[in-house]
Design a protein around this motif. Sequence first.
Motif, short mmCIF file in Angstrom:
data_model
loop_
_atom_site.label_atom_id
_atom_site.label_comp_id
_atom_site.label_asym_id
_atom_site.label_seq_id
_atom_site.Cartn_x
_atom_site.Cartn_y
_atom_site.Cartn_z
N LEU A 192 -54.11 14.57 24.76
CA LEU A 192 -54.70 15.57 25.64
C LEU A 192 -55.40 16.62 24.80
CD1 LEU A 192 -54.87 16.59 28.60
CD2 LEU A 192 -52.82 17.96 28.10
N GLU A 193 -56.64 16.99 25.21
CA GLU A 193 -57.36 18.08 24.58
C GLU A 193 -57.61 19.14 25.63
OE1 GLU A 193 -60.86 16.89 22.51
OE2 GLU A 193 -59.74 16.03 20.84
N GLN A 194 -57.14 20.36 25.37
CA GLN A 194 -57.24 21.44 26.34
C GLN A 194 -58.31 22.45 25.92
OE1 GLN A 194 -52.89 22.26 26.09
NE2 GLN A 194 -52.91 22.00 28.32
N GLY A 195 -59.12 22.86 26.90
CA GLY A 195 -60.11 23.88 26.65
C GLY A 195 -61.27 23.43 25.78
N VAL A 196 -61.54 22.12 25.76
CA VAL A 196 -62.64 21.59 24.96
C VAL A 196 -63.72 21.07 25.91
CG1 VAL A 196 -63.34 19.91 23.22
CG2 VAL A 196 -61.08 20.98 23.08
N PHE A 221 -66.44 2.45 22.26
CA PHE A 221 -65.07 2.78 21.86
C PHE A 221 -64.95 2.85 20.34
CE2 PHE A 221 -60.60 1.72 20.96
CZ PHE A 221 -59.95 2.63 21.77
N ALA A 222 -65.56 1.86 19.65
CA ALA A 222 -65.52 1.86 18.19
C ALA A 222 -66.35 3.00 17.60
CB ALA A 222 -66.02 0.51 17.67
N ARG A 223 -67.43 3.37 18.30
CA ARG A 223 -68.34 4.38 17.78
C ARG A 223 -67.78 5.79 17.97
NH1 ARG A 223 -72.49 2.87 20.61
NH2 ARG A 223 -72.30 4.42 22.29
N GLN A 224 -67.28 6.12 19.16
CA GLN A 224 -66.85 7.49 19.42
C GLN A 224 -65.58 7.60 20.22
OE1 GLN A 224 -70.43 8.53 21.75
NE2 GLN A 224 -69.06 8.98 23.47
N GLY A 225 -64.98 6.49 20.59
CA GLY A 225 -63.77 6.55 21.39
C GLY A 225 -64.08 6.78 22.86
N LEU A 226 -63.05 7.09 23.61
CA LEU A 226 -63.15 7.26 25.07
C LEU A 226 -62.77 8.70 25.44
CD1 LEU A 226 -61.71 4.81 27.72
CD2 LEU A 226 -61.26 7.25 27.87
N ILE A 227 -63.56 9.30 26.33
CA ILE A 227 -63.29 10.65 26.82
C ILE A 227 -63.16 10.59 28.34
CG2 ILE A 227 -64.10 13.02 26.92
CD1 ILE A 227 -65.89 12.36 24.51
N ALA A 228 -62.06 11.11 28.87
CA ALA A 228 -61.83 11.13 30.32
C ALA A 228 -61.61 12.57 30.77
CB ALA A 228 -60.62 10.27 30.68
N PRO A 229 -62.62 13.21 31.38
CA PRO A 229 -62.43 14.58 31.88
C PRO A 229 -61.37 14.62 32.97
CG PRO A 229 -64.76 13.97 31.83
CD PRO A 229 -63.97 12.71 31.62
N LEU A 230 -60.57 15.67 32.99
CA LEU A 230 -59.51 15.80 33.97
C LEU A 230 -59.91 16.81 35.04
CD1 LEU A 230 -56.40 15.84 31.62
CD2 LEU A 230 -57.65 13.89 32.56
N SER A 231 -59.65 16.47 36.28
CA SER A 231 -60.08 17.31 37.40
C SER A 231 -59.20 18.53 37.58
CB SER A 231 -60.08 16.49 38.70
OG SER A 231 -58.78 15.99 38.96
N ALA A 281 -58.72 13.91 28.40
CA ALA A 281 -57.88 12.99 27.63
C ALA A 281 -58.81 12.18 26.74
CB ALA A 281 -57.10 12.07 28.56
N ARG A 282 -58.38 11.92 25.53
CA ARG A 282 -59.20 11.17 24.58
C ARG A 282 -58.37 10.05 23.97
NH1 ARG A 282 -64.09 14.27 22.34
NH2 ARG A 282 -64.29 16.00 23.79
N TRP A 283 -59.07 8.97 23.66
CA TRP A 283 -58.43 7.79 23.05
C TRP A 283 -59.42 7.19 22.07
CZ3 TRP A 283 -57.84 2.49 25.87
CH2 TRP A 283 -57.13 1.60 25.05
#
Length: 370
Positions: A239-243, A206-216, A229-231
């Motif tokens: 929300l990040e779209q099209g990445v 989390f400290a290094r690169q954060g969290l990435i959650a792909p959305l179905s 979604a990224r945190w």
Amino acid sequence: MSDDLSAVDDAQLERWAYGRAGGDDNRAQAAQLELARRAEATRAAQAEAERIEAERAEAARRAAELSGDDKTASAHPPLTDNERRHRRRMLATGWAGVAAAALALVGGVAVLSQPDPDPLAIFERPATERDLLWAERLPANGLAGVTLGPRVVDLENGMIAIAFRAAAVADGTSTEWDPYCLVVSDPKRPDELWTVGGACVSPEQFARQGLIAPLSASASDGTIGPDSARWGPIGAPRLEQGVAVDFADLVGTSVIDRMVYTDPEPDTSIVDDPSRLLLGPTTLLAGETADSNSYVLASTYLLRSETEGGQPTFCVRVGADDGTSSTACALLSAVRQAGIDVPISAGGNTWNIRIDPDGPNRQDTLELLN
């Protein structure tokens, strides 16, 4: 006179800016603006120097930890969550504060506030009714336990993100290794489809690169898409779209990163001293022979040192369906550097479980040797 005052020294600028009444108002205002610009530039340079020094110190500590050099690592203790939050906030807002104070001299120029860069700032506000509702809902869906939060954050397209920390130990015990988790929900979908994505990561990831959650699926038309979604490591959930999401970003680069999903029905009996558990146990690998006469499961867990201040111990336990088991343990720092192998013979077959060392291409594999 020329509007370019960049070559004029500070003393002259101050005389023009704050001289006695009756002077040239246009020149005074220009001088005040130039002084404000220089104050901003100075503060920015100081903030950047502090940021670089903080990153250098953290990198030195991390390198010492990975090398197993306790003496050097202890000289660079890791930042606590509060220290990291305070440092980021100071670096991000200090420049804006100088700008606001300086520009106020020339007619009250407004400095717009920016989103808080601290990813943990969302936990500082009191819990809302929505937060409390999700605090009940998350454990009902197989989660070992929520240890921080949850906090609900509105995303685009009507979706929401639920941010929290979960218990690091499968029986619900909280430790410093509690992972950070994010679940994304679309309130417009049926209850049985309450989540469209989610992920957990270790504190170091989390400290290094954060969290990435792909959305179905997207919330707008229900089609499958590359949204995520990224945190963190900077900023609140978004929300990040099209990445496109890199698979390596999901599985991590450390032996710890894949251990954040604890077993829903934990078997702590495989651990000699469960009171020392820091993380896990997590079932990592499973395999069987072609004729199904042999079946094995590999689980990993992290133990607190038996001596105060000692390094954590990383363990791999392999169990077969005939009751045969094999366990191998080593200091976490050693596993990070060299990985660990655990052979086991069961049902007339020999297996080897390999946990690769930390690195961008690491893998965990179970191989049937005969």
